[in-house]
Design a protein around this motif. Structure first.
Motif, PDB file in Angstrom:
ATOM      1  N   PHE B  47       0.801  -1.220   0.000  1.00 24.44           N
ATOM      2  CA  PHE B  47       0.000   0.000   0.000  1.00 24.44           C
ATOM      3  C   PHE B  47       0.834   1.270   0.000  1.00 24.44           C
ATOM      4  CE2 PHE B  47      -3.468  -2.749   1.680  1.00 24.44           C
ATOM      5  CZ  PHE B  47      -4.418  -2.424   0.732  1.00 24.44           C
ATOM      6  N   TRP B  48       2.000   1.253   0.643  1.00 29.32           N
ATOM      7  CA  TRP B  48       2.861   2.431   0.672  1.00 29.32           C
ATOM      8  C   TRP B  48       4.303   1.949   0.691  1.00 29.32           C
ATOM      9  CZ3 TRP B  48      -1.004   1.604   4.360  1.00 29.32           C
ATOM     10  CH2 TRP B  48      -0.583   0.961   5.527  1.00 29.32           C
ATOM     11  N   PRO B  49       5.204   2.750   0.135  1.00 28.24           N
ATOM     12  CA  PRO B  49       6.597   2.312   0.059  1.00 28.24           C
ATOM     13  C   PRO B  49       7.234   2.178   1.431  1.00 28.24           C
ATOM     14  CG  PRO B  49       6.285   4.507  -0.926  1.00 28.24           C
ATOM     15  CD  PRO B  49       4.945   4.050  -0.465  1.00 28.24           C
ATOM     16  N   LEU B  50       8.112   1.214   1.574  1.00 34.17           N
ATOM     17  CA  LEU B  50       8.877   1.046   2.807  1.00 34.17           C
ATOM     18  C   LEU B  50      10.032   2.040   2.783  1.00 34.17           C
ATOM     19  CD1 LEU B  50       8.835  -2.863   2.928  1.00 34.17           C
ATOM     20  CD2 LEU B  50       7.150  -1.207   3.777  1.00 34.17           C
ATOM     21  N   THR B  51      10.440   2.490   3.955  1.00 32.62           N
ATOM     22  CA  THR B  51      11.360   3.637   3.984  1.00 32.62           C
ATOM     23  C   THR B  51      12.686   3.379   4.691  1.00 32.62           C
ATOM     24  OG1 THR B  51      10.285   4.474   5.977  1.00 32.62           O
ATOM     25  CG2 THR B  51       9.492   5.340   3.870  1.00 32.62           C
ATOM     26  N   LEU B  52      12.853   2.244   5.359  1.00 32.33           N
ATOM     27  CA  LEU B  52      14.138   2.005   6.023  1.00 32.33           C
ATOM     28  C   LEU B  52      15.242   1.831   4.974  1.00 32.33           C
ATOM     29  CD1 LEU B  52      13.280  -0.568   8.871  1.00 32.33           C
ATOM     30  CD2 LEU B  52      13.855   1.845   9.140  1.00 32.33           C
ATOM     31  N   THR B  53      16.399   2.403   5.259  1.00 29.88           N
ATOM     32  CA  THR B  53      17.550   2.163   4.378  1.00 29.88           C
ATOM     33  C   THR B  53      18.073   0.743   4.614  1.00 29.88           C
ATOM     34  OG1 THR B  53      19.157   2.866   6.021  1.00 29.88           O
ATOM     35  CG2 THR B  53      18.233   4.595   4.594  1.00 29.88           C
ATOM     36  N   ARG B  54      18.951   0.299   3.738  1.00 25.80           N
ATOM     37  CA  ARG B  54      19.466  -1.065   3.897  1.00 25.80           C
ATOM     38  C   ARG B  54      20.212  -1.213   5.236  1.00 25.80           C
ATOM     39  NH1 ARG B  54      22.465  -3.219  -1.318  1.00 25.80           N
ATOM     40  NH2 ARG B  54      21.087  -1.759  -2.367  1.00 25.80           N
ATOM     41  N   ALA B  55      20.954  -0.168   5.581  1.00 21.58           N
ATOM     42  CA  ALA B  55      21.703  -0.222   6.847  1.00 21.58           C
ATOM     43  C   ALA B  55      20.748  -0.234   8.034  1.00 21.58           C
ATOM     44  CB  ALA B  55      22.650   0.964   6.929  1.00 21.58           C
ATOM     45  N   GLU B  56      19.721   0.592   7.947  1.00 16.75           N
ATOM     46  CA  GLU B  56      18.739   0.618   9.041  1.00 16.75           C
ATOM     47  C   GLU B  56      18.040  -0.735   9.151  1.00 16.75           C
ATOM     48  OE1 GLU B  56      17.254   5.281   9.232  1.00 16.75           O
ATOM     49  OE2 GLU B  56      16.461   3.976   7.661  1.00 16.75           O
ATOM     50  N   ARG B  57      17.737  -1.325   8.000  1.00 19.69           N
ATOM     51  CA  ARG B  57      17.077  -2.624   7.993  1.00 19.69           C
ATOM     52  C   ARG B  57      17.943  -3.679   8.698  1.00 19.69           C
ATOM     53  NH1 ARG B  57      13.057  -5.846   5.447  1.00 19.69           N
ATOM     54  NH2 ARG B  57      12.041  -3.905   4.857  1.00 19.69           N
ATOM     55  N   ARG B  58      19.256  -3.621   8.451  1.00 16.59           N
ATOM     56  CA  ARG B  58      20.161  -4.581   9.103  1.00 16.59           C
ATOM     57  C   ARG B  58      20.141  -4.401  10.622  1.00 16.59           C
ATOM     58  NH1 ARG B  58      23.565  -3.831   4.496  1.00 16.59           N
ATOM     59  NH2 ARG B  58      24.688  -2.140   5.510  1.00 16.59           N
ATOM     60  N   ALA B  59      20.128  -3.128  11.031  1.00 15.23           N
ATOM     61  CA  ALA B  59      20.124  -2.858  12.479  1.00 15.23           C
ATOM     62  C   ALA B  59      18.813  -3.317  13.115  1.00 15.23           C
ATOM     63  CB  ALA B  59      20.342  -1.364  12.727  1.00 15.23           C
ATOM     64  N   VAL B  60      17.695  -3.057  12.433  1.00 16.83           N
ATOM     65  CA  VAL B  60      16.395  -3.478  12.969  1.00 16.83           C
ATOM     66  C   VAL B  60      16.351  -4.995  13.086  1.00 16.83           C
ATOM     67  CG1 VAL B  60      13.937  -3.669  12.412  1.00 16.83           C
ATOM     68  CG2 VAL B  60      15.072  -1.450  12.258  1.00 16.83           C
ATOM     69  N   SER B  61      16.843  -5.693  12.054  1.00 15.84           N
ATOM     70  CA  SER B  61      16.847  -7.163  12.105  1.00 15.84           C
ATOM     71  C   SER B  61      17.652  -7.664  13.297  1.00 15.84           C
ATOM     72  CB  SER B  61      17.449  -7.735  10.824  1.00 15.84           C
ATOM     73  OG  SER B  61      16.568  -7.543   9.758  1.00 15.84           O
ATOM     74  N   SER B  76      13.396 -17.094  15.115  1.00 16.49           N
ATOM     75  CA  SER B  76      13.634 -15.726  15.577  1.00 16.49           C
ATOM     76  C   SER B  76      12.707 -14.756  14.863  1.00 16.49           C
ATOM     77  CB  SER B  76      15.076 -15.333  15.307  1.00 16.49           C
ATOM     78  OG  SER B  76      15.239 -15.108  13.912  1.00 16.49           O
ATOM     79  N   ALA B  77      12.648 -13.530  15.393  1.00 15.53           N
ATOM     80  CA  ALA B  77      11.773 -12.506  14.812  1.00 15.53           C
ATOM     81  C   ALA B  77      12.129 -12.233  13.354  1.00 15.53           C
ATOM     82  CB  ALA B  77      11.855 -11.227  15.645  1.00 15.53           C
ATOM     83  N   SER B  78      13.411 -12.131  13.044  1.00 13.10           N
ATOM     84  CA  SER B  78      13.759 -11.798  11.660  1.00 13.10           C
ATOM     85  C   SER B  78      13.445 -12.957  10.724  1.00 13.10           C
ATOM     86  CB  SER B  78      15.228 -11.384  11.547  1.00 13.10           C
ATOM     87  OG  SER B  78      16.075 -12.498  11.712  1.00 13.10           O
TER      88      SER B  78
END
Lengths: 599, 206
Positions: B47-61, B76-78
């Motif tokens: 529905f809407w574009p995702l906005t995390l950068t690749r680096a942010e995505r790695r940190a969130v994971s 695990s969650a990831s």
């Protein structure tokens, strides 16, 4: 006859029904089953619960795990279409934004209206509820009594299917033997609430809800509901056979594809359509009731929302079933030489005495309910038990400090996990890793949630009127709301909070939050319980009411209000069942007057 | 608004029905609208574009997996794609989500900076022991010191979103012992031995 376009309307009709929810559905059902030709106008789009209900869908299949948004305030899977606290292009206004002075108005723009998403709690008003002023000197008496409405409660319960039991408690009427369906078994948390409630002198009994805990008696009921009417009996027999019993999965708030629960679209409209006497125009936004020189209604002017063009339909009788406030809006916007202040408004009371249900909630975590063996607790979606108001005598004796009662609803058990299922934010835990996993498993299902639903007394400061400046996208003037609670409601809410806190402690909650004594801090905003009624209240005196004892406007002999607008009081009992009973009763009166040639 | 409602619906049934978000704000122009197709299964990004950068995505994971690591009962969650949900959540165009986006972006910036300051590498590249140490700093038992207010708020929010994302998946529901959402011929109520253990046999009246 069927779903039609404005151009194919074959008017004049016997009756135009504006709205397709509880009131419109019941009116159309009763009128068409007894032979009247009816045109129904629905402001929203067509909707078919058989193909549009998200049965068995899990929250991970929805955006945002189905959490509420301004587009879908009750969550992604809620049945409401084009509605919520705001409808795009169709504003309403509040005279004040102060806390406790504003009103929230939930609308839906879809066939079946708000019956598609409600909680299905179906409680009868009791004898006191029709004569509250005679009992405590406050508010208004209705011009009718429980005995006048009881036969219609019986009929509605037989038609829609309501589970529950007869407990014989004060002002909590029994249904005749054989009318109610068997209640589902109580969940474990509900049993614990029942046991601990008894220690506090509070009863817990099976709830009454409009869904089929077993299939309806299609052999016996049609003849009881339509004596001497072979065609209606045949249609209803077939229709009752096509409704399945509940299979104990999928929340009722999503709608029901197997038609096990009551929605106007699952119960009222299919048989009404089968009579061949009902035409429905959807996307038809009623703007004005048209009248002749004498002030008698001739029909309805409405806007086709798909094209923006205006159309007119004619009928001998107009039934307003648009919801209490939308009906007020329509009447006030129907100004003419005969009705210079709006139709039905010679008393100046159209829009006055809007009431909602009083609401407050309290929850807690119960160690006794931690980690019990997994078992299926979905049940009938909502609550299986409730507490009717239990302090009538103490209240009448003046011991409580507020004049009207409340009932209690419970949330317990292991529902499908969703946004807000964990309660961690309020518990303040910051655990992670193995400890988080252990806590989640231990606490899941160990929370109980008490919800109070109380009676509001009508007052002079809670009303709606036409906003002099604002119109909707069709150019139709909109409503402006005024709201104020009285001390009765605020003290009632404080009593709810204390009761719930005591009850939760009695259930063994070790970390109870203690309530304050200021009800104004915890009362939910006016309108937010979505039980708004009044605005066209019925009465015995035309100077003090808008409609008479048959829900007919005093000022126009062929205009009836079938929705909650006619309520002269708003008992703690959820209004939908009473709306349907009164709509059936008004329709019977219309049919009788038509047969006599009076309409 | 949205964050505040997380603790509201403590239980099922009416609790769920009451999970309302009052407010008269108009629909977000780029949201899913007031009449979406609720039958279709949707995935983050539909529905809407995702906005995390690749680096942010790695940190969130990496952070999600400290919050909910794999164990003998579930992954695990990831592994259950919870970071997709968190990205969808903070990228949503609705009121309330913007505040979460700001909080998560700021929190991730703090997390990486703190990780570099302490260990010389981004959070996603830190060792397991280092990640645990950083989480301990963000999630103290006692109220956080003022310089840790942002990290603490950030951690609580990501923790809650991780739980929501995780326990709503089929594996997460199974982990909790949710066994509903299946058609039944009869509703049986609670098991007899549980009723007996809690001393509630006298309450079974119907």
């Amino acid at each position: 006859m069927a779903y039609i376009t404005p151009a194919s309307a074959k008017d004049p009709y016997d009756v135009i029904v504006i709205g397709s929810g509880a009131a419109g559905g019941q009116s159309a059902y009763t009128l068409t089953m007894e032979g009247a030709r009816v045109l129904m106008l629905e402001a929203g789009r067509n909707y078919d619960p058989r193909s549009e209900t998200p049965m068995f869908k899990t929250n991970d299949q929805a955006p945002l795990r189905s959490a509420g948004t301004p587009d879908k305030p009750f969550g992604y899977y809620d049945a409401t279409i084009d509605g919520g606290w705001a409808v795009p292009g169709e504003p309403y206004t509040n005279a004040s934004s102060e806390r406790g002075r504003d009103f929230k108005w939930w609308r839906a723009r879809m066939l079946g209206g708000r019956t598609n998403h409600w909680g299905r709690i179906s409680l009868r008003n009791g004898p006191y509820d029709f004569k509250p002023r005679s009992r405590d000197g406050l508010g208004f008496d209705w011009p009718i009594s429980y005995e006048d409405v009881a036969p219609y409660y019986d009929k509605v319960e037989m038609l829609i299917g309501v589970y529950g039991t007869n407990e014989g408690l004060e002002n909590t009427p029994n249904s005749p033997e054989g009318v109610l369906l068997p209640p589902p078994k109580a969940r474990i948390g509900e049993l614990l609430a029942r046991q601990r409630g008894r220690k506090l002198g509070i009863p817990v009994i099976p709830a009454h809800r409009a869904l089929l805990s077993k299939a309806l008696d299609h052999r016996g009921l049609p003849a009881k509901l339509h004596p001497g009417n072979a065609k209606a009996q045949r249609i209803l027999t077939e229709d009752m056979q096509s409704r399945a019993a509940c299979f104990w999965a999928t929340d009722c708030g999503r709608g029901c594809a197997i038609r096990a629960n009551y929605q106007s679209t699952t119960v009222h409209l299919p048989p009404a359509m089968a009579t061949g006497n009902l035409d429905i125009v959807t996307d038809a936004m009623a703007r004005e009731i048209t009248v002749d020189a004498s002030g008698k209604a001739t029909g309805v002017a409405y806007i086709d929302r798909t094209t923006g063009t205006e159309h007119r339909a004619r009928a001998r009788v107009v039934v307003l079933a648009a919801s209490a406030c939308e009906t007020v809006r329509l009447l006030l916007n129907s100004k003419s030489g005969a009705h210079p202040h709006g139709l039905g408004n010679s008393s100046g009371l159209v829009g006055k005495y809007i009431m909602d249900t009083v609401g407050a909630s309290w929850g807690g975590q119960i160690p006794l309910l931690e980690g019990y063996p997994p078992h299926n607790e979905d049940g009938a979606g909502g609550l299986h038990v409730y507490t009717p108001w239990w302090l009538y005598k103490e209240q009448l004796a003046g011991k409580l400090g507020f004049a009207r009662g409340y009932h209690v609803e419970f949330g317990t058990g292991r529902g499908m996990p969703g946004y807000g299922s964990y309660g961690d934010d309020s518990r303040g835990s910051t655990s992670y890793g193995r400890r988080l996993r252990e806590e989640a498993r231990r606490y899941y299902g160990s929370f109980v949630y008490f919800t109070g639903r109380g009676e509001m007394i009508p007052n002079e400061d809670s009303y709606c009127e036409i906003d002099p400046k604002v119109v909707d996208k069709w150019g139709i003037p909109v409503l402006r709301f005024h709201w104020k609670w009285s001390d009765h409601e605020l003290r009632q809410v404080a009593h709810m909070q204390k009761t719930f806190a005591d009850w939760i402690a009695e259930m063994g909650c070790t970390s109870p939050r203690r309530p304050g004594s200021d009800g104004s801090k915890v009362i939910e905003p006016g309108g937010s319980i979505i039980h708004e009624v009044g605005g066209t209240i019925m009465g015995a005196d035309r100077a003090k009411s808008v409609t008479d004892a048959h829900s007919r406007t005093w000022d126009a002999p062929n205009v009836f209000v079938a929705d909650g607008g006619v309520f002269a009081s708003n008992a703690d009992k959820n209004p939908t069942l009473t709306i349907m009973a009164l709509a059936w009763r008004a329709s019977d009166h219309i049919l009788s007057e038509m047969r006599k040639g009076n309409l | 608004m949205l964050a505040a409602s997380a603790g509201v619906a403590l239980a099922r049934g009416m609790g769920q029905i009451d999970l309302r978000v009052p407010g008269s704000a108009p629909s977000a122009r780029d949201g899913y609208g007031t009449d979406p197709d609720i039958i279709r299964t949707h995935a983050p990004g539909d529905f809407w574009p995702l906005t995390l950068t690749r680096a942010e995505r790695r940190a969130v994971s990496a952070l999600c997996d400290v919050i909910i690591p794999a164990d003998d009962r579930s992954p695990s969650a990831s592994a259950l794609h919870v970071p997709d949900f968190i990205d969808e959540w903070i990228s949503a165009p609705y009121a309330g989500h913007g505040a979460d986006r700001t909080l998560v972006n700021a929190g991730l910036a703090w997390l990486d900076a703190e990780s570099r300051r302490r260990y010389g590498s981004a959070f996603a590249r830190a060792t397991d022991a280092q990640r645990l140490e950083l989480c301990e700093a963000m999630a103290p038992e006692a109220p956080p010191k003022s310089e840790l207010e942002l990290p603490s708020k950030f951690f609580r929010r990501v923790r809650n979103l991780t739980m929501v994302g995780f326990f709503t998946t089929p594996a997460g529901m199974k982990d909790l012992g949710y066994v509903g959402n299946v058609p039944l011929a009869r509703f049986e109520g609670p098991p007899a031995d549980l009723i007996a253990r809690l001393g509630l046999a006298d309450e079974v009246a119907w």
